[in-house]
Design a protein around this motif. Structure first.
Motif, PDB file in Angstrom:
ATOM      1  N   SER A 336       0.832  -1.194   0.000  1.00  0.00           N
ATOM      2  CA  SER A 336       0.000   0.000   0.000  1.00  0.00           C
ATOM      3  C   SER A 336       0.870   1.249   0.000  1.00  0.00           C
ATOM      4  O   SER A 336       2.061   1.186   0.316  1.00  0.00           O
ATOM      5  CB  SER A 336      -0.932   0.010   1.223  1.00  0.00           C
ATOM      6  N   GLU A 338       0.300   5.945   0.164  1.00  0.00           N
ATOM      7  CA  GLU A 338      -0.641   7.051   0.325  1.00  0.00           C
ATOM      8  C   GLU A 338      -0.460   8.039  -0.821  1.00  0.00           C
ATOM      9  O   GLU A 338       0.665   8.417  -1.163  1.00  0.00           O
ATOM     10  CB  GLU A 338      -0.422   7.754   1.655  1.00  0.00           C
ATOM     11  N   SER A 354     -11.782  -1.964  -8.583  1.00  0.00           N
ATOM     12  CA  SER A 354     -11.544  -2.288  -7.171  1.00  0.00           C
ATOM     13  C   SER A 354     -11.004  -3.696  -6.971  1.00  0.00           C
ATOM     14  O   SER A 354     -10.574  -4.033  -5.861  1.00  0.00           O
ATOM     15  CB  SER A 354     -12.846  -2.128  -6.369  1.00  0.00           C
ATOM     16  N   THR A 358      -7.701  -0.823  -3.898  1.00  0.00           N
ATOM     17  CA  THR A 358      -8.739  -0.044  -3.222  1.00  0.00           C
ATOM     18  C   THR A 358      -8.123   1.257  -2.722  1.00  0.00           C
ATOM     19  O   THR A 358      -6.899   1.356  -2.560  1.00  0.00           O
ATOM     20  CB  THR A 358      -9.329  -0.825  -2.036  1.00  0.00           C
ATOM     21  N   ASP A 360      -9.073   4.549   0.195  1.00  0.00           N
ATOM     22  CA  ASP A 360     -10.003   5.075   1.185  1.00  0.00           C
ATOM     23  C   ASP A 360     -10.079   6.597   1.101  1.00  0.00           C
ATOM     24  O   ASP A 360      -9.459   7.222   0.220  1.00  0.00           O
ATOM     25  CB  ASP A 360      -9.616   4.616   2.600  1.00  0.00           C
ATOM     26  N   ALA A 361     -10.815   7.213   2.004  1.00  0.00           N
ATOM     27  CA  ALA A 361     -11.049   8.652   1.952  1.00  0.00           C
ATOM     28  C   ALA A 361      -9.779   9.450   2.191  1.00  0.00           C
ATOM     29  O   ALA A 361      -9.674  10.608   1.760  1.00  0.00           O
ATOM     30  CB  ALA A 361     -12.110   9.039   2.988  1.00  0.00           C
ATOM     31  N   GLU A 362      -8.790   8.853   2.870  1.00  0.00           N
ATOM     32  CA  GLU A 362      -7.540   9.556   3.147  1.00  0.00           C
ATOM     33  C   GLU A 362      -6.507   9.379   2.037  1.00  0.00           C
ATOM     34  O   GLU A 362      -5.382   9.877   2.125  1.00  0.00           O
ATOM     35  CB  GLU A 362      -6.936   9.080   4.475  1.00  0.00           C
ATOM     36  N   ASN A 364      -5.305   6.321   1.002  1.00  0.00           N
ATOM     37  CA  ASN A 364      -4.477   5.129   1.200  1.00  0.00           C
ATOM     38  C   ASN A 364      -4.866   4.081   0.168  1.00  0.00           C
ATOM     39  O   ASN A 364      -5.997   3.572   0.175  1.00  0.00           O
ATOM     40  CB  ASN A 364      -4.665   4.567   2.612  1.00  0.00           C
TER      41      ASN A 364
END
Length: 391
Positions: A336, A338, A354, A358, A360-362, A364
């Motif tokens: 992963s 960011e 997806s 994937t 996320d909202a941040e 990542n």
């Protein structure tokens, strides 16, 4: 002395005797006739046949035959009862208890019982296992992903990871190796009865950066499995480094015996290479070339180093007043990173596929499955995209 002839057997005997001495018939002249005996006790006198006496025939079944029949019937009853009890499982409880103890085969063994279990449960066994890359060098605080390639492609057995020295490095269930302390260790992956290993070197040597204008090294080939250079290949063809000084090890597979490998970086300002070890310098893309007996093998090194501008600006993601800090990233499954907007704030992150990764909202991003996808966001009406490649 008065004589009498027996009316049954014709024997002449003394008339004063109560019975015939031969056949035992009663002399009616001496005694009252005795009551008739029970039918089974009647004695038949012997008859004469051709002048010879024949013994009377006995009625009923002989006693010895009756005893034999009784013995046979008793044996049949015992055998039948034993078979019935065995069918009910009374005598097999010990065998069942012993069957509950399973003997685990040693690593590398293949037993017929294991094959039968595989067929009955539908498990697809692993037939071969390789690790990519075959060697990793880490500096303090760094981590790297090792990809386990199991064959056949439909293998359903789980892969277990272990580090030979957790004081040097650790490895999680996804093959992510993390630096712990200086030294060398071996990371082992096991899938069913197959296993493979990767050499891990942790220490200051893992973060050395070459600053020469040209990066070119000649090293002996690491394999002598074939004399044909055209069969040689690199352990990886695309990877991403996320910090200055981060390294990745590339090896040449199936090189001719005794052949030498010449390593070259197309852009040493972005990434340098030494003996197959690539070191990130700043953001950008460089092509790492290994020349084996005239054959050139290439690998793309993508460097996304925070705080450094990429050496090229031909990415659509970096055009306009906003850009992403990552534009093209290659990950292994489970890895992963960011992602963020440079010069602005994301209004929300999306991914085109997806099943590949994937987000996320941040911001990542996590690799899920092999393939290519785009992670994108919109800032000030401008769509920014980052290509994510998962090996």
């Amino acid at each position: 002395m008065e004589k009498r002839v027996c009316a049954y057997c014709g024997t002449e005997y003394d008339a004063n005797l109560q019975r015939c001495p031969l056949c035992g018939s009663v002399n009616e002249n001496v005694l009252e006739p005795e009551p008739d005996p029970e039918p089974e006790e009647v004695h038949r006198p012997a008859r004469r046949r051709g002048g010879a006496r024949v013994a009377p025939k006995e009625d009923g079944v002989p006693r010895w035959l009756s005893v034999l029949i009784c013995v046979i019937l008793a044996i049949a009853v015992v055998v039948g009862a034993g078979f019935a009890l065995y069918s009910m499982g009374i005598f097999s409880s010990k065998d069942k208890a012993s069957d509950s103890t399973v003997s685990l085969p040693l690593t590398g063994e293949t037993t017929s019982a294991a094959v039968s279990e595989t067929e009955s449960t539908g498990v697809v066994a692993c037939t071969a296992l390789t690790l990519d890359p075959a060697g990793v060098t880490l500096a303090s605080g760094e981590s790297a992903s090792i990809t386990a390639l199991a064959e056949p492609s439909g293998c359903t057995e789980k892969i277990a990871w272990v580090s030979s020295n957790e004081k040097v490095c650790t490895v999680d269930e996804n093959g992510i190796v993390a630096y712990v302390g200086d030294g060398k260790a071996t990371v082992m992956a096991t899938c069913g009865s197959k296993s493979a290993s990767c050499d891990v070197t942790c220490g200051a040597s893992g973060s050395e950066t070459e600053t020469t204008a040209a990066s070119q090294e000649t090293t002996p080939a690491s394999s002598d499995t074939t004399a044909d250079a055209s069969r040689a290949s690199l352990s990886t063809t695309d990877f991403t480094l996320f910090s200055a000084g981060e390294t990745a090890k590339i090896t040449v597979r199936d090189a001719p015996s005794g052949a030498s490998v010449v390593w070259t970086s197309s852009n040493p300002a972005v990434a340098t290479v030494s003996n197959g070890t690539v070191t990130a310098v700043k953001s950008g893309t460089a092509t790492i070339t290994a020349e084996v007996n005239g054959q050139k093998l290439t690998c793309i090194a993508r460097c996304n180093v925070p705080g450094t501008a990429p050496t090229t600006t031909d990415n659509a993601e970096s055009s306009g007043s906003y850009k992403l800090d990552h534009s093209d990233v290659t990950l292994g499954k489970g890895e992963s990173f960011e992602i963020s907007v440079v010069g602005g704030v994301s209004g929300g992150w999306n991914v085109s596929n997806s099943s590949v990764c994937t987000v996320d909202a941040e911001g990542n991003v996590t690799a899920v499955g092999s393939g290519t996808a785009k992670v994108y966001t919109t800032v000030g009406g401008q769509k920014l995209e980052c290509v994510v490649r998962v090996k």
